[in-house]
Design an enzyme around this catalytic site. Structure first.
Site, mmCIF file in Angstrom:
data_model
loop_
_atom_site.group_PDB
_atom_site.id
_atom_site.type_symbol
_atom_site.label_atom_id
_atom_site.label_comp_id
_atom_site.label_asym_id
_atom_site.label_seq_id
_atom_site.Cartn_x
_atom_site.Cartn_y
_atom_site.Cartn_z
ATOM 1 N N GLU A 81 0.773 -1.266 0.043
ATOM 2 C CA GLU A 81 -0.007 0.052 0.076
ATOM 3 C C GLU A 81 0.904 1.204 0.063
ATOM 4 O O GLU A 81 2.021 1.300 0.704
ATOM 5 C CB GLU A 81 -0.838 -0.027 1.331
ATOM 6 C CG GLU A 81 -1.924 1.027 1.240
ATOM 7 C CD GLU A 81 -2.539 0.978 2.892
ATOM 8 O OE1 GLU A 81 -1.842 0.571 3.757
ATOM 9 O OE2 GLU A 81 -3.857 1.238 2.762
ATOM 10 N N GLU A 92 4.229 5.500 11.964
ATOM 11 C CA GLU A 92 4.698 4.658 10.916
ATOM 12 C C GLU A 92 6.109 5.140 10.468
ATOM 13 O O GLU A 92 7.148 4.430 10.305
ATOM 14 C CB GLU A 92 3.976 4.327 9.645
ATOM 15 C CG GLU A 92 2.652 3.297 10.081
ATOM 16 C CD GLU A 92 1.925 2.922 8.721
ATOM 17 O OE1 GLU A 92 1.533 1.734 8.715
ATOM 18 O OE2 GLU A 92 1.400 3.933 8.184
HETATM 19 ZN ZN ZN Z 1 0.664 1.481 7.425
HETATM 20 MN MN MN Z 2 -2.170 0.018 5.856
#
Ligand code: ZN
Ligand code: MN
Length: 276
Positions: free
Chosen positions: A35, A183
């Site tokens: 992604e 993240e």
């Molecule tokens: Zn992610």
């Molecule tokens: Mn994700």
């Protein structure tokens, strides 16, 4: 061979794997996604992060870390940017449920009775939960009944602790952390060479209405694909977050599993801080 037990299932032989399972070893399965993660993080962020977390958990509980389920359920606009971005590679919910439940069924067929499934992509959650439910319900019963523990890696986070390191007065919302502080910090800790520090997009907080429309309205989305501030991300915060979440996942495994490996507790402790 070193005397450090191999933690990756992929690096074990079938005889070693059989013997580990025979000793009651938990199997830890990471589930990720491919992604977009903004212009500064790689497409593999979700599966790479959850794989590292699962390796650390497996070391701590004397388990085996299975190869990750790399592809995940489709990205949605308000949580991952949806399918606007090249590279975001979506499975349907039915496909993900089938893949995860069949993999768990295989581990059970191999003799695994303690399975820890850790999700690393927000949109996967209910499809992976369904897969766990189907695998646990597969009619084995009796002494062969597997115990499956499922959680997202962020679930055991303690809000009070995270507030002490989160660089904002706003509450930390996991669904708005896509490609953002959490993240990016974790990637700075785990894969610093893969973070494009010169490509950070401007800090921008996504302001979504409290509903979805289909087809998606991509005007709702910050153009970078990230959902909230990136610039405050640090390697130190990333390390603290990984340690915090790993400790929470290990606590869940210890609460639910019988941890009886060939390792002495002192050996497991000694390996707790190792890179794997
Ligand atoms: Zn992610
Ligand atoms: Mn994700």
């Amino acid at each position: 061979m070193t005397d450090t037990p191999i933690v990756d299932m992929s690096q074990l032989t079938w005889t070693e794997y059989r013997d580990r399972l025979g000793g009651g070893c938990p199997v830890v399965l990471p589930v990720g996604a491919v992604e977009q993660h903004g212009p500064h993080l790689p497409l593999g962020t979700d599966w790479m992060v959850v794989q590292e977390i699962c390796r650390e958990v497996a070391v701590a509980i004397g388990g085996v870390a299975a190869p990750p389920v790399i592809y995940g359920y489709k990205s949605h606009l308000r949580t991952g940017g949806g399918d606007l971005f090249p590279g975001t590679t979506n499975l349907s919910g039915a496909a993900l449920t089938t893949v995860v439940s069949e993999i768990l069924g295989e581990f059970i067929r191999h003799g695994a009775r303690q399975l820890l499934v850790v999700n690393g992509h927000y949109e996967n959650e209910w499809f992976v939960r369904e897969a766990c439910d189907l695998a646990a319900d597969a009619g084995l019963g009796g002494a062969r009944q597997p115990r499956i523990v499922f959680l997202n890696w962020w679930d055991p986070g303690d809000d009070g602790y995270i507030a002490t390191i989160y660089p904002s007065k706003e509450p930390m919302r996991p669904e708005l952390q896509h490609a953002s502080w959490v993240e990016t910090s974790m990637m700075l800790h785990l894969f610093p060479e893969l973070v494009r520090r010169d490509a950070y997009p401007p800090d921008e907080l996504a302001k979504y209405p409290p509903y979805d429309v289909f087809p998606s309205n991509f005007e709702w989305l910050p153009p970078s694909g990230a959902q909230s501030a990136i610039s405050p991300s640090t390697k130190e915060a990333g390390r603290a977050l990984v340690e915090h979440y790993v400790a929470g996942i290990v606590a869940a495994a210890r609460a639910e599993f019988v941890i009886a490996t060939g390792l002495k507790a002192s050996e497991i402790e000694a390996k707790g801080g190792n890179d794997v």
